[in-house]
Design a protein around this motif. Structure first.
Motif, PDB file in Angstrom:
ATOM      1  N   GLY A  30       4.951  20.210  32.410  1.00  0.00           N
ATOM      2  CA  GLY A  30       4.514  19.250  33.420  1.00  0.00           C
ATOM      3  C   GLY A  30       3.082  18.798  33.362  1.00  0.00           C
ATOM      4  O   GLY A  30       2.566  18.246  34.341  1.00  0.00           O
ATOM      5  N   THR A  31       2.384  18.985  32.246  1.00  0.00           N
ATOM      6  CA  THR A  31       1.015  18.504  32.132  1.00  0.00           C
ATOM      7  C   THR A  31       0.782  18.051  30.702  1.00  0.00           C
ATOM      8  O   THR A  31       1.719  17.958  29.906  1.00  0.00           O
ATOM      9  CB  THR A  31      -0.002  19.595  32.526  1.00  0.00           C
ATOM     10  N   ASP A  32      -0.446  17.727  30.351  1.00  0.00           N
ATOM     11  CA  ASP A  32      -0.779  17.372  28.972  1.00  0.00           C
ATOM     12  C   ASP A  32      -2.270  17.581  28.766  1.00  0.00           C
ATOM     13  O   ASP A  32      -3.022  17.846  29.715  1.00  0.00           O
ATOM     14  CB  ASP A  32      -0.372  15.926  28.642  1.00  0.00           C
TER      15      ASP A  32
ATOM     16  N   THR B 148       3.633  19.367  27.796  1.00  0.00           N
ATOM     17  CA  THR B 148       4.515  18.339  28.338  1.00  0.00           C
ATOM     18  C   THR B 148       5.732  18.967  28.998  1.00  0.00           C
ATOM     19  O   THR B 148       6.146  18.563  30.094  1.00  0.00           O
ATOM     20  CB  THR B 148       4.962  17.380  27.232  1.00  0.00           C
TER      21      THR B 148
ATOM     22  N   HIS C  57       7.646  15.123  31.284  1.00  0.00           N
ATOM     23  CA  HIS C  57       6.850  16.083  32.040  1.00  0.00           C
ATOM     24  C   HIS C  57       7.751  16.917  32.942  1.00  0.00           C
ATOM     25  O   HIS C  57       8.242  16.453  33.965  1.00  0.00           O
ATOM     26  CB  HIS C  57       5.792  15.346  32.868  1.00  0.00           C
TER      27      HIS C  57
ATOM     28  N   THR D   7       6.860  23.504  37.117  1.00  0.00           N
ATOM     29  CA  THR D   7       5.672  22.967  36.453  1.00  0.00           C
ATOM     30  C   THR D   7       4.394  23.679  36.888  1.00  0.00           C
ATOM     31  O   THR D   7       4.330  24.297  37.945  1.00  0.00           O
ATOM     32  CB  THR D   7       5.544  21.458  36.733  1.00  0.00           C
TER      33      THR D   7
END
Length: 250
Positions: free
Chosen positions: A161-163, A158, A56, A79
């Protein structure tokens, strides 16, 4: 192998095939010159990148270059915030694009919110002695990341910094949250304890008080007190003066 059969050619590796992949590569390449980009493409085709790790907001790998020991590369992203992404998707009427992503698509609206947009969004570092803004090894790693985004669009989430599970969780939390209830303003004086607001202040017709007084009755009232006619006239003049002052200060 029989002379009639030909050896099959190895498939040519590619990157930047999809829109999200091109957006990521474009930001990284923005600070690179043609010589470094050309060398990085050769490293990518010849698979010089080893140990690619995409976490991330961070990408790490080692790249075999011209020296005996490989160089270590690290990409750090600025991010994104999942709640902000969901809020902007809703504001633009594109919340359904999360479902498109779950089906393996690359919806453009979501990509505009997730993908980096400027060089400062991707900070790169390499252990090689090249002091260029983007060395050959950094670019080769970026090309590997782009190839992963081509294969699996959620890789971009990813990287930034997220999903998808986090975005869906934020969506569910927002839908389950109760609507805010506006509380009544506090009432400083509530003698009856019923929390009812007082009625609005009434309005009054503007009037000239002295002109509507009955001068005859006023003189009679003043004379009943034993006041002389001269003092009555002076009193009326004083009342007129004081009333004008009050009107100006209102």
């Amino acid at each position: 192998m029989s002379p009639g059969r030909r050896r099959g050619k190895a498939a040519v590796r590619g990157y930047g095939i999809t829109g999200w992949s091109r957006a990521f590569v474009g930001v990284v390449e923005a600070e690179a010159d043609h010589r470094h980009i050309t060398g990085a493409r050769r490293y990518f085709r010849e698979r010089h990148v080893d140990g690619l790790q995409i976490a991330h907001g961070v990408v790490t790998a080692s790249v075999r270059g011209t020296q005996l020991d490989p160089f270590d590369v690290r990409l750090s992203m600025r991010t994104v915030d999942a709640a902000t992404v969901i809020d902007l998707l809703r504001r633009t009427g594109r919340a359904a694009e999360l479902l498109d992503l779950a089906r393996g698509e690359q919806p453009p609206g979501l990509g505009e919110l997730i993908a980096p947009t400027e060089a400062a969004d991707v900070v790169s570092a390499c252990t090689c002695p090249d002091d260029a803004p983007r060395c050959t090894h950094v670019l080769a790693v970026a090309f590997e990341v782009a190839a992963e985004i081509d294969r699996r669009p959620t890789t971009l989430l990813t990287v930034m910094g997220t999903d998808l599970p986090e975005l869906l969780a934020v969506t569910r939390d927002d839908e389950a949250a109760p609507a805010p209830v506006e509380s009544a303003p506090p009432i400083p004086d509530d003698p009856f304890g019923d929390r009812r607001l007082p009625p609005p202040v009434p309005t009054f017709r503007a009037t000239e008080v002295l002109s509507e007084l009955d001068p005859t009755m006023l003189r009679q009232a003043l004379r009943a007190t034993g006041v002389s006619m001269t003092e009555i006239g002076e009193a009326l003049d004083d009342l007129t003066t004081y009333y004008d002052v009050l009107k100006r200060r209102r």
